[in-house]
Write an enzyme that holds these catalytic residues in place. Sequence first.
Site, PDB file in Angstrom:
ATOM      1  CB  SER A  57      -0.913  -0.180   1.508  1.00  0.00           C
ATOM      2  OG  SER A  57      -1.773   1.394   1.247  1.00  0.00           O
ATOM      3  CB  THR A  58       2.514   3.023  -2.698  1.00  0.00           C
ATOM      4  OG1 THR A  58       1.372   3.124  -3.630  1.00  0.00           O
ATOM      5  CG2 THR A  58       3.066   1.717  -3.445  1.00  0.00           C
ATOM      6  CB  CYS A  59      -1.633   5.616   0.089  1.00  0.00           C
ATOM      7  SG  CYS A  59      -2.463   5.463  -1.466  1.00  0.00           S
ATOM      8  CG  PHE A  60      -1.482   4.178   4.261  1.00  0.00           C
ATOM      9  CD1 PHE A  60      -1.904   5.496   4.882  1.00  0.00           C
ATOM     10  CD2 PHE A  60      -2.491   3.760   3.371  1.00  0.00           C
ATOM     11  CE1 PHE A  60      -3.025   6.068   4.776  1.00  0.00           C
ATOM     12  CE2 PHE A  60      -3.520   4.251   3.297  1.00  0.00           C
ATOM     13  CZ  PHE A  60      -4.148   5.417   3.931  1.00  0.00           C
TER      14      PHE A  60
END
Length: 1131
Positions: free
Chosen positions: A1097-1100
């Site tokens: 999860s690249t957002c986090f």
Amino acid sequence: MGGSKASSRASKAKASRLKAKKEKEKKDAYIAQCEASRISSLSPKKEPNAEDDDSKPTPTSPPTPPTTTVTTLPLLNPHPPPPTSKSTLLQTLSTSRASRFEAKTLKSSALRIQSLIRRFISNRRLLKLLTSTFKTLTLTLCTLKKTSPNHLPSQSHVSSYSRIYLHLFSKMSRIEKINSTIIITTLWLNPEGVAPWLQSKEGRLRFKRMLNVFEKMLNLKDFKVSKRIINFLSSLTSEFDSIIGGKNGEEFILKFREYLITTKPDIESDTIYYSYVLKKIELIPFLEFSFLKNILSVKCLEKRVKGFEGLKVNEFIRSFKKIQEMYGENISGLLPSKNISIVSYSACTGLLSNLITFLDRIDLDFLKDLMIEVDFNVFEEGSKAVEWIQSGNSSRAIIIDSEVRQKCLELLSSRSIRILIKRFCDVSDNEEIERILEGKNEEDKLDEQWKKGWTGSAEEMAAREAREGTRRKSWFSSSSSGEKGGSSWAEKLKTGLFGKKKTKTKTEPQLINTSDVSRGLATGQTPSVPLKQQSSLNYDTPKKPYNPSSLKPLIPLLTILISRWSGSGSYDRLRNLKVIGAGRCEGFKGVVNLLCFSEFEVLKRLYLYMINGGGGEDLFSAVFNGFMILTDDSELERVLPMHHVRRIIKRFTKLIERRLEHREGYVEVSFINNSIKLLSNLYDRQSRTPFSGREIWKGGVDGEVESRVKNARSLKDYMEILKSPIMRCLPFTVKLRSRMRLFEGLVRTLREAVQGVNERGTLKPGRRVRIVRGRVLEGGLETMNRLGAGLRERIVVGYVNEAGVEEKGIDVGGLFKDFWSDLSAQAFSPGYSLFASIEGGSLYPSPIALKAHGETDGVMLFTFLGRIVGKALFENITVQPVFAHFFLSFMRGGYNFNNMLNDLAVLDPELYKNLMFLKNYEGDAEDLCLNFTVGLDDFGSGTEVELIKNGTNIDVTNKNKLRYIHLVAKFHMSDRIKKQSEAFVKGLNEVIDQSWLRIFNEQELQILISGATNGSLDLADLKRHCAYAGGYVGMDRNIVNFWKVLEEFTPTEQRQLLKFVTSCERAPPLGFEGLQPPFTIQRIGISNDNEKLPSASTCFNVLKLPTYSSKAVLKQKLLMSITSGTGFEMS
């Protein structure tokens, strides 16, 4: 009846008119006859004959009594002339009047001539009689003096003798007949006769009054008379002249000044007056100040008098200093006296123009004070110079004479500075200076510890500084900031308990070969014996030790010259104010060059004077700056060894911090500007070729800045820190991590203000864009290039795969990071012909980019690329491109053109070698057949570009080869890429304020862009700042296997893993400590190894790692995920 009365009245009136007319005609006729009779009576008569003599009365005959007869007109002129017309009569009257006036004039002239002749005869007889009488009186007085030495003539006699002598002296027709010896030897001037005068108060008073009469009778505009009077006064002995002084002596000097100003030059007369004034002031010291004030301030005095060069000017300056001590006057008291109304220039300016003649012996403190008072306009470039003279509460402008101005400008010439330097410097001291500079102290040896165990580049040093502090100190780690060579705590404890082991070094005595020594002394050779043993055999006279204070008298003057006229003290950059009284004189450049490169080694002497407590930092910083402008990196150590350069850095860092807040006047401003420039230039060289450790750059306010950054909460707080003087002038004295935290705080607070914060519920929707994978650059250019400064807003990216299907995944920041990393990787690829690479892979704008893409499209593309880098910095995204050092200088603003040659060595090493060959070529440069052009080979078409106008026809010679070298460097480093660089920087500054980037040097800016590593991951740092979720802990078997697998990965595979998790393949500038959210490994439970692949999860920044059964399986599945190149299909 009525008609008869009217006719009678008319007839009566007519009769009366006719009667009046007849009477008038009779009257006119009578007047004419009378005038004719008078004229005939004045006509010359015929001489009487001898026989007519009897008719005359004899002397003895009684006189005939007068008779009164009344005659009529016919009796006066029995034969009247014939009647004439009226015009004839008027003409006759006019002629008679002219005759009468002429007769009267002749008579008056005759009387005047007769009076003048009588006066001349009388004056000649009187002058002769007066001369004879005066000689008799003087001889009598002389005889009386010899018989009665105590006799004093009365005051009336003295006055009368003086008046007679002055009267005779002023008569040029008689002066040669007067024997001046009589006066000098008998009257007053004979020492035997005048001695009694000087023994009594009354006699001295009378003698003084007599001489006052002589001086007051001087008429300086009449040279012939004044010359003789001055010759007479000059013949006085010191015994007589010593009693003259005070007010009368100064009045004479004022008269002499007025004469010099108001009359045309006359060398003979001017020299006579000048000699008398010098004689007078030798005996009356009080007049020395008046002479300095009034005479030496007259313009071009050395051209008006003979023997001016032999003037003992320092005697007058000493007199001035005494008066300064008594009355507290400053140099500004040298303005002309109020009673002189005709002044064409300032006294200070005229005095300076005359004192240039005495540079080889003048008192330099006085010259320094004078240079402070002289108006700056005197030295400004231009046809005319105006100086403002203060007169009470008002001021008036005075146009400085061009001849005076040119004379003053000589002080700023290399010739004059060489004369001053030669007074205090001896070339024979150079060897001793070199020997002193080679010495090192303990502090220098400690400073050299920085390079032990390190052989990397400047980039690696900057990256190591950025990572400094990320490692936790363990019990076995070094206590000296992580560098090798430090002692551990155990070693220190051991040293404290048992003390240091003293190692005894035995030195075996060496026997002297006396035979070789004897033969060497016999042949005049120096014996080859060790220094300590040679001392007893050295028969040469020991050299006098070098005195570092030899330059002390010269330093204050040179400091004033550089502060006022080099331009360094004319503008206070921190306050944005122009400093009054200072500016830039173009002719002063040669002076700085002389101080840098003269045979007297002035730079080294200034340094030794400074480190020995003498001061002079103001002057040294200016000279050292001039030296660094004209030399490259390799030449720095030839002048000052590097351990002395490190001393300079530490010294000036402390000095600036103390004097930064207390700067008044151009001297202090000049010191601040030059010192900041000096340290900045040295730091630039440090960023290219490291020569010192980071500790010597550390300032005293580093801790304060770090504390303020930690406590800052808002954008305003961070901006106040950024605008502080130390961050504007000396940001490199603050640790790199503190500056990076400041930059991160500025960006973060501004980003939160523009985009909002998700955790606070203020996140704004943002701009949505759709990007097709495989067309990232084209899609980004189409959708976002027009946004400009709007790129600061949140960009929400939606990916479409090559099949046209929109990928799953919600962009909360991760998709955008992924897109921006891909965009930057493609945009800066050399295949697009926008950027070219140098050796090592660093990028810079391609010189042929505008030709390849067209100027309009090329400029647009470079502007877009600048926005890409700016957006990456704004979003704290590390991108892959590594830029060349000189291009980073353009990006941070204010490219230092003094570094062009050093940067050219990186861009084109072969061209740099050729230019250095030309620079050091000892032969005739014309033999190389070069001109002011450069050849280009763009797209295979050879062209020539002129560096200057008509450069094809201008050959490179020994005189202009330095200019040619710098023009070639400027063409390649700036001119060819100017438009591309300006467009790129414009786009960058639309997103990131340029002042935020100026607190970093080039290598530090590269770390901001690409992170603090060269591509490989610092696994220890990543492990320290990694978080675990879903049930994982650090000692879990899968976690242990994960770190082992990661250590086995190649650097490329490690970067792929990091990009898989965070969308960035490089670590943040501050290391993984600055990664937000932190790198997290989340536990995903599975029942068998083929159930799931690792996902992210690249957002986090979360890696979702399943619980695989073994290390081998974990490595296989992890490589499959990070190398697949798929998007969110696996989600």
